[in-house]
Design a protein around this motif. Structure first.
Motif, short mmCIF file in Angstrom:
data_model
loop_
_atom_site.label_atom_id
_atom_site.label_comp_id
_atom_site.label_asym_id
_atom_site.label_seq_id
_atom_site.Cartn_x
_atom_site.Cartn_y
_atom_site.Cartn_z
N LEU A 1 0.83 -1.20 0.00
CA LEU A 1 0.00 0.00 0.00
C LEU A 1 0.87 1.25 0.00
O LEU A 1 0.65 2.18 -0.78
CB LEU A 1 -0.94 -0.01 1.21
N SER A 2 1.88 1.25 0.84
CA SER A 2 2.68 2.47 0.96
C SER A 2 3.41 2.75 -0.35
O SER A 2 3.53 3.90 -0.77
CB SER A 2 3.67 2.33 2.12
N PHE A 3 3.87 1.68 -1.03
CA PHE A 3 4.57 1.91 -2.29
C PHE A 3 3.61 2.43 -3.36
O PHE A 3 3.92 3.37 -4.08
CB PHE A 3 5.23 0.61 -2.77
N VAL A 4 2.43 1.85 -3.40
CA VAL A 4 1.44 2.30 -4.38
C VAL A 4 1.09 3.77 -4.14
O VAL A 4 1.01 4.57 -5.07
CB VAL A 4 0.17 1.42 -4.30
N LEU A 5 0.95 4.13 -2.86
CA LEU A 5 0.64 5.54 -2.55
C LEU A 5 1.77 6.46 -2.98
O LEU A 5 1.54 7.53 -3.53
CB LEU A 5 0.36 5.69 -1.04
N THR A 6 3.01 6.04 -2.74
CA THR A 6 4.16 6.84 -3.18
C THR A 6 4.12 7.04 -4.68
O THR A 6 4.34 8.14 -5.18
CB THR A 6 5.48 6.12 -2.83
N VAL A 7 3.84 5.95 -5.39
CA VAL A 7 3.80 6.04 -6.86
C VAL A 7 2.70 7.00 -7.29
O VAL A 7 2.90 7.85 -8.18
CB VAL A 7 3.59 4.65 -7.48
N LEU A 8 1.54 6.90 -6.64
CA LEU A 8 0.44 7.80 -6.99
C LEU A 8 0.85 9.25 -6.78
O LEU A 8 0.60 10.12 -7.61
CB LEU A 8 -0.80 7.48 -6.15
N TYR A 9 1.49 9.51 -5.65
CA TYR A 9 1.93 10.85 -5.31
C TYR A 9 2.91 11.37 -6.37
O TYR A 9 2.81 12.50 -6.84
CB TYR A 9 2.57 10.82 -3.92
N HIS A 10 3.84 10.50 -6.75
CA HIS A 10 4.83 10.90 -7.76
C HIS A 10 4.20 11.06 -9.14
O HIS A 10 4.71 11.79 -9.97
CB HIS A 10 5.96 9.86 -7.83
N SER A 11 3.10 10.31 -9.38
CA SER A 11 2.53 10.33 -10.73
C SER A 11 1.54 11.46 -10.95
O SER A 11 1.09 11.68 -12.06
CB SER A 11 1.81 9.00 -11.01
#
Lengths: 329, 285, 336
Positions: free
Chosen positions: C193-203
């Motif tokens: 979850l945390s990685f997916v959220l980071t990716v969303l934030y970066h994207s």
């Protein structure tokens, strides 16, 4: 009590494009009454104001078309409506299609191309009546269509699968789902070939006979009026120039314009060359003074050029706007 | 023609904005001819000076006054746009007219080819091409190349216009009364086709200038020639934003926005003016 | 049905094959027309790097490279071999990260690009079309008028410029978004979850720039389509029958205006794809765009060939899929 009382209607198109403003008075002082259980025909050339008139009568006018003055009063028995002051939402819910329906000019393309015919029926019925039971709605619609002589299977087709005549019959079937008080038919047969025309007109007439409502039939085709209408009104350049029961107007037209229109109709066995009428209908942005027909009228006198002839009742149910007729008495 | 200009200026807000923006860009481009600074020399002025009265656009880390550099850049980008537009116009008119007038098999063949070019992703192909040429791609060569890819949209529009003209009754009248087909095309039809060509020209310039920016930013153009794209390329090379030299990017962005918006608004204003449907709608017919 | 196959299906599939044929042939011909010989380029690059290489080794390498580039034999033999390799899905090894196959590099990059491209296309197509239809049906709405002006202003801006503006504003001026990447450098790529959220934030910024320009384009297209459809007989008729405005807007106007917009999507796919590539470069987003940039920087010829071929096949296939879906929305094509 008349179904519709139209009094002194003035309507015009006002536009402004790249700084050029134009005002075209398409309907200029029209008064008429429609009664229950009759077919009233309106005839006239293109740009005589027929279409504008029915836009106002059906309450479907939008800018740039504006009504300047006049009164459009309907009496639907249980309630009365003033078309020019009615609230749009009330108009939509209570009057449209329930009281006034419309068979449009160019009915070829009035059906949504991506919807089956049944869906169009469904849309309209759901809006005005609600559909409690889908099955019985489908059954009723099939019966309605069948009564009008259409194969009920057309309901499951898309508009592009139907022929022109078929589409026009569907449009009439749609216009009669609620048995409205008034059906406005705008050039209902113009785009059809003669044989199909006959069928469609017959259908319209039978419906009127059966449900005893009023049909306002607008077409430039006088032959259609001769076959269909009880009364006919002739329009020229935004005004009604003559109005009379059909038999009277065809036997003895009073206005020179009407007379000319009727003379130009072909009849079997007659091989004389028809006379054309000189000139063209006037430009409504700057119409001629006096009687608007005077520049083309073979009988025009001086008075015609300066003074507008009023629409005068000369016999029961017969009105004409011509100095020659009223002067001769 | 002058009347049309006056009417558009008077009654179309978009046209006024377009005229103002394009005038500013053209003025800037014109400055390049009086520039005291040659475009290919570096370290002529103190580097990294923020915009001031002396240097309205600031100076970059390569010691160039961005005002003069941008003047050359706009001039070059515009030149590229014009060359591409001319080349692709010639192809588009040729293909569109032939497909429209000949019809039948030729039409079908040309339009299949046309649609294939529309669908092809141009960017990867251009990247491959310019990659192989390794910065030897001069601005003019790039413009010609873009011209070879920029025609299919417009060929389709021109064909559509020709097809509708062919159906009009005046065409039949002219043919039946013995007008030579070539004369009919040039005298009667060209005046209808030209406005379409004009409107698509602007759109095509937008596309080609944008493509140039893209390829330059990737380092695939001759980066010694100032264009809007190479300006951004150099700013990126020097990490202008990280280093806080924001004006190095602000100058090309500002100029690009003026140019693109100006051209686009001109396009849509002219397009509306020549489209009979929108005009009819305005008069409510 | 037979007519549908003959007059719709077969031409579409033919068109698809033609696009692929043209694209592949172009990709084959372009390097052979180029004045620079990729083999010699590679060899001289190696020699310039200053390492001690014997003449025999260079000759050996020359033969190997000629073989690898498919430059051996007559042009016809080369062309057939080119198709053969392509159909087998063999794009050769990458030169810059030898001997990793190009396929593998593409497979790593592709999900990132799709992850950026598909949501941005869907969001901008849907939002742009809805707003555009509302805009011309409710002409006097204030909010819509603002959207109209913004769309006009945003639409012509190239993707690259838009990306830079957003970056300057939201990463430099108001530093709330990261400068680059899809995740912080060094983070482990995993499904948490945390990685997916980071990716969303970066994207978010790359996505936003694609979506903004996209909405502008679809909005303007839909608005002009709708304003023509409003005057169609079936809409005027529906108004006369007293249908509610909302139903007319959705089922009569939008439903019909949507059809040319689907075709429009198919036609613009190539351009949208190119736009996404550029966006990735600006934001250092690890998809095919950034891979392209790296390939250019590292002079990786096979990788660039691979990217070009994959782009052509990918875009053409998506267009074909859209073409095949289209009849579901348009009965006039489906039932003839």
């Amino acid at each position: 009590m008349a179904l519709l009382q139209l009094e002194d209607l003035h309507a015009c198109y006002r536009t402004e494009v790249y700084g050029i403003s134009r005002s075209v008075r398409a309907v200029d002082g029209v008064s008429l009454e429609l009664y229950e259980n009759e077919i009233y025909g309106i005839a006239g050339e293109s740009s005589s104001g027929k279409t504008t008139l029915i836009k106002v009568l059906s309450g479907t006018f939008k800018p740039p078309l504006r009504v300047e003055s006049g009164r459009v009063h309907y009496n639907f028995g249980s309630f009365a409506v003033d078309m020019l002051s009615i609230d749009p939402e009330e108009l939509r819910q209570n009057v449209r299609w329930k009281q006034i329906s419309y068979v449009m000019q160019g009915s070829m393309s009035v059906l949504n191309p991506v919807r089956k015919i049944m869906r169009t029926f469904e849309d309209i019925v759901r809006t005005h009546q609600g559909i409690a039971d889908k099955k019985s709605f489908v059954e009723q619609t099939r019966q309605h269509v069948q009564r009008l002589g259409l194969p009920p299977d057309v309901l499951d087709l898309y508009p592009h699968q139907l022929s022109g005549g078929m589409r026009q019959r569907v449009a009439i079937a749609l216009a009669t789902v609620f048995h409205p008080s008034l059906i406005i038919a705008d050039e209902p047969t113009t785009a059809l070939d003669v044989v199909v025309q006959r069928g469609v007109l017959q259908m319209l007439k039978e419906i009127q006979n059966e449900s005893a409502n009023t049909v306002l039939l607008v077409t430039h085709d006088l032959a259609v009026h001769a076959n269909m209408a009880d009364r006919v009104g002739i329009m020229y350049a935004g005004r009604i120039v003559e109005e009379a029961p059909t038999a009277a107007i065809f036997q003895r037209p009073r206005h020179p314009y009407t007379a000319h229109l009727i003379r130009s109709l072909p009849s079997i066995g007659d091989k004389t060359i028809r006379e054309g009428l000189g000139g063209a209908p006037p430009n409504l942005a700057s119409p001629p003074n006096g009687c608007r027909f005077h520049p083309r009228c073979p009988l025009a006198i001086d008075r015609c050029r300066t003074e507008v002839p009023p629409l005068t009742t000369i016999a029961p149910q017969q009105r004409v706007a011509c100095h020659l007729v009223t002067e001769a008495g | 023609m002058l009347n049309v200009l006056r009417d558009l200026l008077k009654y179309d807000g978009r046209f006024r904005v377009a005229a103002l923006f394009l005038l500013l860009t053209l003025l800037l481009a014109a400055l390049s001819w009086v520039s005291p600074q040659p475009p290919n020399k570096t370290y002529l002025v103190p580097p990294d000076v923020a915009p001031s009265l002396a240097y309205p656009f600031g100076t970059n880390s390569r010691g160039q006054d961005l005002l003069w550099w941008m003047a050359f850049a706009v001039r070059n980008s515009l030149m590229l746009g014009v060359i591409t537009a001319i080349v692709s116009r010639v192809i588009a008119i040729f293909v569109g007219m032939i497909a429209g007038y000949r019809g039948g098999t030729i039409d079908r063949l040309l339009m299949s080819l046309n649609d294939s070019f529309v669908v092809l992703p141009v960017l990867p192909i251009l990247i491959l091409l310019s990659f192989l040429l390794q910065g030897q791609l001069s601005l003019v060569a790039l413009a010609l190349l873009l011209g070879l890819f920029g025609w299919p949209w417009d060929a389709r529009l021109i064909r559509a216009q020709v097809l509708s003209l062919k159906e009009r009754s005046f065409t039949r009248t002219a043919l039946y009364s013995g007008t030579a087909p070539l004369q009919l095309t040039l005298r009667e039809h060209l005046p209808f086709v030209l406005p379409v060509v004009f409107a698509t020209t602007i759109n095509n310039m937008l596309w080609s200038i944008g493509m140039e920016v893209t390829l330059s930013v990737l380092g695939l153009a001759d980066v010694t020639v100032p264009t809007i794209g190479t300006t951004i390329f150099w700013a990126n090379q020097h990490q202008a934003l990280v280093a806080g030299i924001w004006w190095w990017l602000a100058a090309p962005i500002l100029v690009a926005v003026l140019l693109f918006l100006g051209l686009y608004l001109l396009f849509s204003s002219v397009n509306e003016f020549i489209d009979p449907r929108t005009r009819l709608r305005r008069i409510g017919a | 049905m037979r007519k549908f196959v003959l007059s719709y299906l077969i031409p579409r599939i033919g068109q698809y094959l033609l696009v692929i044929f043209l694209g592949v042939t172009l990709t084959f011909v372009i390097p052979r027309l180029s004045p620079n010989d990729p083999v010699e380029q590679q060899v001289s690059q190696l020699m310039m790097s200053g390492s001690q290489v014997s003449p025999e080794a260079i000759e050996h390498m020359r033969v190997a490279l000629t073989e690898m580039y498919g430059l051996a034999g007559s042009p016809w033999e080369q062309y057939w071999a080119f198709w053969g390799r392509l159909l087998r899905g063999d794009l050769g090894p990458s030169l810059s990260s030898f001997p990793t196959p190009v396929n593998q590099l593409l497979a790593t990059a592709m999900p990132w690009t799709f992850g950026l491209l598909i949501p941005s296309i869907v969001i901008s197509w849907v939002v742009g079309n809805i707003l555009g239809a509302i805009a011309s049906y409710y002409e006097n709405n204030r909010v819509i008028q603002v959207v109209d002006v913004v769309s006009q202003a945003v639409r012509p801006i190239p993707y690259y410029i838009m990306a830079l503006v957003l970056l300057a504003v939201f990463s430099y001026w108001i530093p709330i978004f990261p400068f680059s990447g899809a995740y912080p450098p060094g983070a482990r790529v995993e499904f948490s979850l945390s990685f997916v959220l980071t990716v969303l934030y970066h994207s978010l910024l790359p996505l936003l720039s694609l979506v903004l320009i996209g909405i502008g384009g679809w909005f303007i297209g839909m608005k002009s389509l709708t304003s023509n459809i409003i005057a169609e007989d079936y809409v005027v008729y529906a108004e006369n029958t007293g249908l509610p405005r909302r139903q007319i807007l959705t089922q009569y106007i939008m439903r019909n205006a949507m059809l040319p917009q689907i075709t429009g999507l198919a036609l613009q796919l190539g351009m949208l794809f190119s736009g996404a590539l550029i966006m990735e470069v600006v934001f250092g987003y690890p998809g095919m765009g950034t891979l392209t940039f790296q390939a250019v920087m590292a002079n990786d010829y096979t990788l660039i060939m691979g990217i070009t071929l994959l782009s052509i096949v990918g875009v053409a296939t998506t267009v074909l899929i859209l073409d095949l879906i289209y009849p579901l929305f348009d009965p006039r094509v489906r039932i003839q």
